[in-house]
Motif scaffolding. Structure first.
Motif, PDB file in Angstrom:
ATOM      1  N   MET A   1      40.773  35.295  49.801  1.00 34.25           N
ATOM      2  CA  MET A   1      39.355  35.575  49.904  1.00 34.25           C
ATOM      3  C   MET A   1      38.573  34.285  49.660  1.00 34.25           C
ATOM      4  N   TYR A   2      37.635  34.035  50.511  1.00 35.71           N
ATOM      5  CA  TYR A   2      36.806  32.838  50.378  1.00 35.71           C
ATOM      6  C   TYR A   2      35.712  33.085  49.354  1.00 35.71           C
ATOM      7  N   ILE A   3      35.581  32.174  48.414  1.00 36.51           N
ATOM      8  CA  ILE A   3      34.499  32.230  47.430  1.00 36.51           C
ATOM      9  C   ILE A   3      33.638  30.994  47.633  1.00 36.51           C
ATOM     10  N   PRO A   4      32.349  31.196  47.926  1.00 32.57           N
ATOM     11  CA  PRO A   4      31.474  30.042  48.137  1.00 32.57           C
ATOM     12  C   PRO A   4      31.419  29.142  46.902  1.00 32.57           C
ATOM     13  N   PRO A   5      31.260  27.849  47.106  1.00 32.07           N
ATOM     14  CA  PRO A   5      31.222  26.901  45.976  1.00 32.07           C
ATOM     15  C   PRO A   5      30.149  27.226  44.941  1.00 32.07           C
ATOM     16  N   LYS A   6      29.007  27.720  45.382  1.00 29.08           N
ATOM     17  CA  LYS A   6      27.923  28.054  44.457  1.00 29.08           C
ATOM     18  C   LYS A   6      28.370  29.158  43.489  1.00 29.08           C
ATOM     19  N   ILE A   7      29.075  30.148  44.004  1.00 20.46           N
ATOM     20  CA  ILE A   7      29.543  31.260  43.172  1.00 20.46           C
ATOM     21  C   ILE A   7      30.651  30.792  42.239  1.00 20.46           C
ATOM     22  N   LYS A   8      31.543  29.947  42.724  1.00 23.70           N
ATOM     23  CA  LYS A   8      32.585  29.377  41.865  1.00 23.70           C
ATOM     24  C   LYS A   8      31.956  28.620  40.704  1.00 23.70           C
ATOM     25  N   GLN A   9      30.901  27.880  40.991  1.00 23.17           N
ATOM     26  CA  GLN A   9      30.219  27.105  39.963  1.00 23.17           C
ATOM     27  C   GLN A   9      29.572  28.017  38.925  1.00 23.17           C
ATOM     28  N   ILE A  10      28.940  29.082  39.381  1.00 19.76           N
ATOM     29  CA  ILE A  10      28.301  30.028  38.460  1.00 19.76           C
ATOM     30  C   ILE A  10      29.345  30.643  37.532  1.00 19.76           C
ATOM     31  N   ILE A  11      30.470  31.060  38.087  1.00 13.60           N
ATOM     32  CA  ILE A  11      31.519  31.696  37.289  1.00 13.60           C
ATOM     33  C   ILE A  11      32.145  30.690  36.329  1.00 13.60           C
ATOM     34  N   SER A  12      32.391  29.475  36.787  1.00 12.96           N
ATOM     35  CA  SER A  12      33.034  28.480  35.911  1.00 12.96           C
ATOM     36  C   SER A  12      32.108  28.033  34.777  1.00 12.96           C
ATOM     37  N   ASP A  13      30.795  28.049  34.990  1.00 11.90           N
ATOM     38  CA  ASP A  13      29.844  27.647  33.952  1.00 11.90           C
ATOM     39  C   ASP A  13      29.547  28.761  32.949  1.00 11.90           C
ATOM     40  N   PHE A  14      29.874  29.990  33.298  1.00 16.55           N
ATOM     41  CA  PHE A  14      29.543  31.129  32.444  1.00 16.55           C
ATOM     42  C   PHE A  14      30.521  31.222  31.270  1.00 16.55           C
ATOM     43  N   ASP A  15      30.010  31.565  30.095  1.00 17.82           N
ATOM     44  CA  ASP A  15      30.839  31.722  28.901  1.00 17.82           C
ATOM     45  C   ASP A  15      31.351  33.162  28.832  1.00 17.82           C
ATOM     46  N   PHE A  16      32.627  33.354  29.198  1.00 19.91           N
ATOM     47  CA  PHE A  16      33.219  34.680  29.196  1.00 19.91           C
ATOM     48  C   PHE A  16      33.780  35.091  27.840  1.00 19.91           C
ATOM     49  N   ASN A  17      33.734  34.238  26.834  1.00 16.76           N
ATOM     50  CA  ASN A  17      34.357  34.541  25.543  1.00 16.76           C
ATOM     51  C   ASN A  17      33.956  35.892  24.951  1.00 16.76           C
ATOM     52  N   PRO A  18      32.675  36.289  24.993  1.00 14.36           N
ATOM     53  CA  PRO A  18      32.343  37.605  24.440  1.00 14.36           C
ATOM     54  C   PRO A  18      32.913  38.772  25.260  1.00 14.36           C
ATOM     55  N   TRP A  19      33.308  38.505  26.502  1.00 13.65           N
ATOM     56  CA  TRP A  19      33.762  39.566  27.402  1.00 13.65           C
ATOM     57  C   TRP A  19      35.284  39.658  27.513  1.00 13.65           C
ATOM     58  N   ILE A  20      36.001  38.653  27.019  1.00 16.22           N
ATOM     59  CA  ILE A  20      37.456  38.599  27.148  1.00 16.22           C
ATOM     60  C   ILE A  20      38.103  39.531  26.118  1.00 16.22           C
ATOM     61  N   ASN A  21      39.162  40.214  26.546  1.00 14.50           N
ATOM     62  CA  ASN A  21      39.963  41.110  25.691  1.00 14.50           C
ATOM     63  C   ASN A  21      39.124  42.187  25.014  1.00 14.50           C
ATOM     64  N   ARG A  22      38.109  42.631  25.679  1.00 11.75           N
ATOM     65  CA  ARG A  22      37.233  43.672  25.152  1.00 11.75           C
ATOM     66  C   ARG A  22      37.162  44.796  26.185  1.00 11.75           C
ATOM     67  N   PRO A  23      37.340  46.060  25.774  1.00 19.28           N
ATOM     68  CA  PRO A  23      37.228  47.147  26.746  1.00 19.28           C
ATOM     69  C   PRO A  23      35.796  47.261  27.269  1.00 19.28           C
ATOM     70  N   LEU A  24      35.653  47.114  28.570  1.00 21.93           N
ATOM     71  CA  LEU A  24      34.329  47.140  29.193  1.00 21.93           C
ATOM     72  C   LEU A  24      34.101  48.485  29.880  1.00 21.93           C
ATOM     73  N   THR A  25      33.090  49.204  29.436  1.00 23.22           N
ATOM     74  CA  THR A  25      32.712  50.453  30.089  1.00 23.22           C
ATOM     75  C   THR A  25      31.835  50.115  31.294  1.00 23.22           C
ATOM     76  N   LYS A  26      31.425  51.129  32.027  1.00 20.49           N
ATOM     77  CA  LYS A  26      30.573  50.891  33.194  1.00 20.49           C
ATOM     78  C   LYS A  26      29.291  50.176  32.789  1.00 20.49           C
ATOM     79  N   LYS A  27      28.713  50.587  31.674  1.00 26.43           N
ATOM     80  CA  LYS A  27      27.475  49.959  31.199  1.00 26.43           C
ATOM     81  C   LYS A  27      27.700  48.475  30.893  1.00 26.43           C
TER      82      LYS A  27
END
Length: 82
Positions: A1-27
């Motif tokens: 799947m092609y991911i545009p460079p702008k989107i790759k940059q947004i994802i790589s700059d985002f701090d996922f630490n609060p979201w990692i290994n945490r059960p995420l509900t729909k909300k």
């Protein structure tokens, strides 16, 4: 799947630490999508969880789907792992 460079940059700059290994509900998943604010096909909207999940899978994040008991109800959750 092609991911545009702008989107790759947004994802790589985002701090996922609060979201990692945490059960995420729909909300939680909706909130994550809002915080990332990745553009969707429509100019004034952000992408939703299914699109974000595909992007994350492509960028070597692992996403596990399971069910958890939350407030006495069985709820589907997703867990993001690196």
């Amino acid at each position: 799947m092609y991911i545009p460079p702008k989107i790759k940059q947004i994802i790589s700059d985002f701090d996922f630490n609060p979201w990692i290994n945490r059960p995420l509900t729909k909300k939680d998943k909706d909130l994550l999508c809002e915080e990332l604010n990745i553009p969707d096909l429509y100019v004034y909207d952000h992408c939703k969880w299914p699109t974000l999940e595909r992007y994350l899978n492509e960028l070597n994040f692992q996403i596990k789907h399971t069910k958890r008991l939350i407030n006495g109800k069985q709820t589907r959750v997703s867990i993001i792992k690196i």
